[in-house]
Design a protein around this motif. Structure first.
Motif, PDB file in Angstrom:
ATOM      1  N   THR A  37      -6.249   5.240   7.603  1.00 51.10           N
ATOM      2  CA  THR A  37      -5.716   3.956   7.863  1.00 51.10           C
ATOM      3  C   THR A  37      -6.000   2.924   6.584  1.00 51.10           C
ATOM      4  O   THR A  37      -5.011   2.081   6.320  1.00 51.10           O
ATOM      5  N   LEU A  38      -6.863   2.885   5.917  1.00 48.85           N
ATOM      6  CA  LEU A  38      -7.363   1.996   4.958  1.00 48.85           C
ATOM      7  C   LEU A  38      -6.553   2.326   3.606  1.00 48.85           C
ATOM      8  O   LEU A  38      -6.081   1.353   3.069  1.00 48.85           O
ATOM      9  N   LEU A  39      -6.111   3.370   3.458  1.00 47.13           N
ATOM     10  CA  LEU A  39      -5.268   3.897   2.322  1.00 47.13           C
ATOM     11  C   LEU A  39      -4.015   3.389   2.696  1.00 47.13           C
ATOM     12  O   LEU A  39      -3.293   2.838   1.735  1.00 47.13           O
ATOM     13  N   ALA A  40      -3.443   3.618   3.777  1.00 45.35           N
ATOM     14  CA  ALA A  40      -2.155   3.264   4.364  1.00 45.35           C
ATOM     15  C   ALA A  40      -2.023   1.707   4.156  1.00 45.35           C
ATOM     16  O   ALA A  40      -0.902   1.316   3.612  1.00 45.35           O
ATOM     17  N   GLY A  41      -3.063   0.934   4.585  1.00 46.24           N
ATOM     18  CA  GLY A  41      -3.018  -0.178   4.342  1.00 46.24           C
ATOM     19  C   GLY A  41      -2.790  -1.023   2.957  1.00 46.24           C
ATOM     20  O   GLY A  41      -2.002  -1.929   2.701  1.00 46.24           O
ATOM     21  N   GLY A  42      -3.541  -0.298   2.137  1.00 44.47           N
ATOM     22  CA  GLY A  42      -3.314  -0.432   0.610  1.00 44.47           C
ATOM     23  C   GLY A  42      -1.932  -0.243  -0.070  1.00 44.47           C
ATOM     24  O   GLY A  42      -1.711  -1.224  -0.566  1.00 44.47           O
ATOM     25  N   VAL A  43      -1.383   0.780   0.442  1.00 48.82           N
ATOM     26  CA  VAL A  43      -0.083   1.060   0.092  1.00 48.82           C
ATOM     27  C   VAL A  43       0.832   0.509   0.710  1.00 48.82           C
ATOM     28  O   VAL A  43       1.624  -0.364  -0.163  1.00 48.82           O
ATOM     29  N   LEU A  44       0.734  -0.052   1.957  1.00 54.88           N
ATOM     30  CA  LEU A  44       1.785  -1.021   2.503  1.00 54.88           C
ATOM     31  C   LEU A  44       1.434  -2.440   2.300  1.00 54.88           C
ATOM     32  O   LEU A  44       2.560  -3.116   2.052  1.00 54.88           O
ATOM     33  N   SER A  45       0.389  -2.954   1.751  1.00 57.87           N
ATOM     34  CA  SER A  45       0.243  -4.073   1.223  1.00 57.87           C
ATOM     35  C   SER A  45       0.889  -4.243  -0.361  1.00 57.87           C
ATOM     36  O   SER A  45       1.415  -5.305  -0.533  1.00 57.87           O
ATOM     37  N   LEU A  46       0.762  -3.022  -1.174  1.00 54.43           N
ATOM     38  CA  LEU A  46       1.495  -3.076  -2.331  1.00 54.43           C
ATOM     39  C   LEU A  46       2.887  -3.244  -2.238  1.00 54.43           C
ATOM     40  O   LEU A  46       3.621  -3.972  -2.666  1.00 54.43           O
ATOM     41  N   VAL A  47       3.507  -2.315  -1.226  1.00 58.99           N
ATOM     42  CA  VAL A  47       5.020  -2.273  -1.053  1.00 58.99           C
ATOM     43  C   VAL A  47       5.265  -4.010  -0.564  1.00 58.99           C
ATOM     44  O   VAL A  47       6.414  -4.183  -1.014  1.00 58.99           O
ATOM     45  N   PHE A  48       4.800  -4.576   0.557  1.00 59.60           N
ATOM     46  CA  PHE A  48       4.861  -5.826   0.838  1.00 59.60           C
ATOM     47  C   PHE A  48       4.998  -6.754  -0.319  1.00 59.60           C
ATOM     48  O   PHE A  48       5.618  -7.473  -0.217  1.00 59.60           O
ATOM     49  N   ALA A  49       3.785  -6.712  -0.971  1.00 64.80           N
ATOM     50  CA  ALA A  49       3.644  -7.650  -2.250  1.00 64.80           C
ATOM     51  C   ALA A  49       4.823  -7.437  -3.168  1.00 64.80           C
ATOM     52  O   ALA A  49       5.351  -8.329  -3.667  1.00 64.80           O
TER      53      ALA A  49
END
Length: 190
Positions: A117-129
């Protein structure tokens, strides 16, 4: 509200494919994702009903691991995300949602789920940014957060950021929890 019904219909399909316990978990996660995206909140009634059903599923379903595993998963899921809430990195609904996930996955799996989940959150945050064209600001914020700690370790006086730190936006973290949970369960072969 229609999204919640669609989530439950999808959960029934997943339940038929992978078993009732994981189908129920998928339904709660999908409902949480849709409500988090729409309202930026995860309702307490959704989490509470999920915890009760998760505990019952672990006890009464054939693929369940038992009440002790469910309770440990609940405590560890809540406990591993609580520091992030206390640091104001995520909301209370996200912490409670991870506790719900722990009820369904049990204690051994919750650690892997949290990591994914933490890894997915990092990837999704980067995509979001990147989508918002705010990646440069996100990188600047990240460097500003790391530099004071590095300066303190080196014995120097921490510097202050001239422009300050401004958020680049918020990510509905239920999405990261759902993606991380699904990734871990698929990786473990469900």
């Amino acid at each position: 509200m229609i999204f919640i019904w669609l989530a439950w219909i999808a959960a029934i399909g997943i339940g038929l494919l992978f078993g009732a316990r994981l189908g129920l978990l998928a339904g709660f996660l999908l409902a949480a994702v849709f409500t988090d995206m729409e309202t930026r909140k995860i309702p307490n009634w959704l989490v509470l009903s999920g915890v009760v059903i998760g505990l019952l599923a672990q006890v009464f379903l054939l693929d369940g691991e038992g009440i002790v595993s469910a309770l440990k998963g609940l405590v560890f899921g809540f406990g591993l995300f609580l520091p992030l809430y206390l640091l104001r990195v995520m909301g209370a609904g996200d912490v409670k949602l991870m506790a719900l996930v722990g009820c369904f996955t049990g204690s051994p799996a919750i650690f892997g789920v949290v990591l994914c989940t933490l890894l997915a959150g990092g990837v999704l945050s980067l995509v979001f940014a990147l989508k918002l064209k705010m990646a440069r600001k996100m990188l600047s914020n990240s460097i500003f957060m790391v530099l004071p700690g590095a300066a303190k370790i080196a014995g120097d006086k921490p510097s202050t950021h001239p422009a300050g730190v401004n958020s680049v936006g918020t990510l509905p973290y239920a999405m990261a929890i759902a993606v991380g949970t699904a990734s871990y369960l698929i990786w473990q072969g469900i």
